[in-house]
Design an enzyme around this catalytic site. Structure first.
Site, PDB file in Angstrom:
ATOM      1  N   HIS A 354       0.833  -1.209   0.000  1.00  0.00           N
ATOM      2  CA  HIS A 354       0.000   0.000   0.000  1.00  0.00           C
ATOM      3  C   HIS A 354       0.866   1.258   0.000  1.00  0.00           C
ATOM      4  CE1 HIS A 354      -3.145   2.867   1.499  1.00  0.00           C
ATOM      5  NE2 HIS A 354      -3.831   2.191   0.600  1.00  0.00           N
ATOM      6  N   CYS A 355       1.978   1.201   0.711  1.00  0.00           N
ATOM      7  CA  CYS A 355       2.852   2.387   0.833  1.00  0.00           C
ATOM      8  C   CYS A 355       3.549   2.760  -0.480  1.00  0.00           C
ATOM      9  CB  CYS A 355       3.933   2.147   1.872  1.00  0.00           C
ATOM     10  SG  CYS A 355       3.362   1.505   3.430  1.00  0.00           S
TER      11      CYS A 355
END
Ligand code: KQY
Length: 366
Positions: A354-355
């Site tokens: 996600h990052c």
């Protein structure tokens, strides 16, 4: 591209949920030698798997530095757009714009970025190339941008349901290295004016040893309105237990912006993942100091997945809980295919799938 000095809500814009339809996704080709072991070789291969999967169902734009452009272009499929853009590291979630929509067109929010805490407890210096990326990306996409550079915020520190609710952590948003002169109420007001949310649910903490000051996107995420997944352990001797339990208590006693109860789905964490001596040897020092020490616990969590139009792209750690996480997510996302990607080489950099991604909502050109 116009640089706007109003707030998005003044103009009828709000942040949609990640599970709404996307135009595409922004990522950055990894290069930083004190983040990614052995010259980022293994990280590039893990990023490539993520990019290949996401690009099956939406456009992916990859930013590569001048020095890395040829490698990126060579490694990535033709359907992926590679553009040259300088960066300090590779965390698109935090340095690309947060996009808002009015249901038709989109605009980007250009938050201030100070490498997760600036001179107080930031993770590198300088960060000026990263801080310029949001505005440059709005220019590339030909969308207007809201100038919010006076307010420090990273995309990984917020999740919304697109229906007026935002979740975040106090550990991150109230940290001394971000907006120390603002009260909690002033920060809430800023989030409401910029993201169009009506209610903010404050969890106290995130994942143990998460160097972002415990971003929300590693501990808890909306899977649909009224439903969240929460990183969990049953081991009461693990420092993570009290952190996750406090999140659970808050969520179970909260309602969302529409007054609805929230259902919490637990995603059991892998057994603690620690960095090896060999992996540490492959990392360059930063100003003469090592960035990691052998046996340090990394902030591994299955919650750090990306929702693309067609897939859920979820980190895997070679743990017995890997499969269970995929099964739970598949039940929560019946219209998307859940894909697990071995993500140890992303985790070593300090974040996860996600990052390294930032979604661009579906839009029509103004
Ligand atoms: O998790 C993120 N959103 C970013 C992690 C940054 C780590 C830098 N070493």
């Amino acid at each position: 591209m116009k640089i706007l000095k109003t707030y998005p809500t003044d103009d009828g814009f709000y942040m949609p949920a990640e599970f709404s339809e996307h135009y595409g996704c922004i990522m950055i080709f990894p290069h930083r030698r004190d983040s990614w072991q052995y010259g980022a070789y293994a990280a590039r291969k893990a990023f490539r798997e993520v990019i290949e999967t996401i690009s099956l169902s939406e456009k992916v734009i990859v930013c590569a530095r001048y020095d890395d452009y040829d490698s990126a272009r060579f490694m990535l499929p033709d359907r992926v757009q590679v553009i040259e853009m300088e960066s300090d590291d590779s965390w698109a979630r935090d340095v690309a714009p947060t996009f808002v929509t009015n249901g038709d067109t989109i605009r980007g929010i250009d938050w201030g970025f100070n490498a997760w805490g600036g001179l107080v407890d930031g993770l590198y210096f300088p960060w000026d190339k990263d801080n310029k990326m949001a505005r440059k990306l709005c220019d590339v996409l030909e969308v207007d941008t809201y100038d919010m550079r006076d307010f420090i915020l990273e995309g990984g520190s917020i999740h919304t349901d697109g229906e007026g609710t935002l979740i975040t952590t106090e550990a991150c948003l109230l940290s001394k290295g971000r907006n120390p002169d603002m009260s909690k109420e002033e920060i809430e007001d800023m989030l409401k004016k910029t993201l169009g949310v009506k209610k903010i649910i404050w969890l106290k903490s995130g994942i143990y040893n998460d160097e972002t000051n415990e971003h929300i996107d590693n501990i808890c995420a909306f899977t649909s309105p009224c439903n969240v997944v929460l990183a969990w352990t049953d081991d009461e001797n693990d420092p993570q237990y009290a952190m996750s339990k406090s999140c659970l208590d808050i969520l179970e006693n909260s309602t969302d912006a529409m007054g609805r109860k929230i259902t919490v789905h637990k995603l059991s964490l892998p057994k603690p993942v620690t960095i090896t001596e060999k992996e540490c040897e492959g990392l360059d020092d930063m100003n003469g100091e090592p960035t990691r020490t052998p046996n340090e616990r990394l902030a591994a969590s299955y919650v750090n997945f990306y929702i693309s139009n067609g897939h859920i792209v979820c980190p895997q750690f070679g743990d017995e809980n890997d499969k269970k996480a995929l099964e739970i997510l598949q039940e929560l996302f019946p219209t998307r295919k859940v894909v697990g990607i071995y993500a140890r080489d992303i985790l070593i950099g300090g974040g996860n799938i996600h990052c390294i991604t930032q979604q661009i909502p579906k839009f029509s050109k103004e």
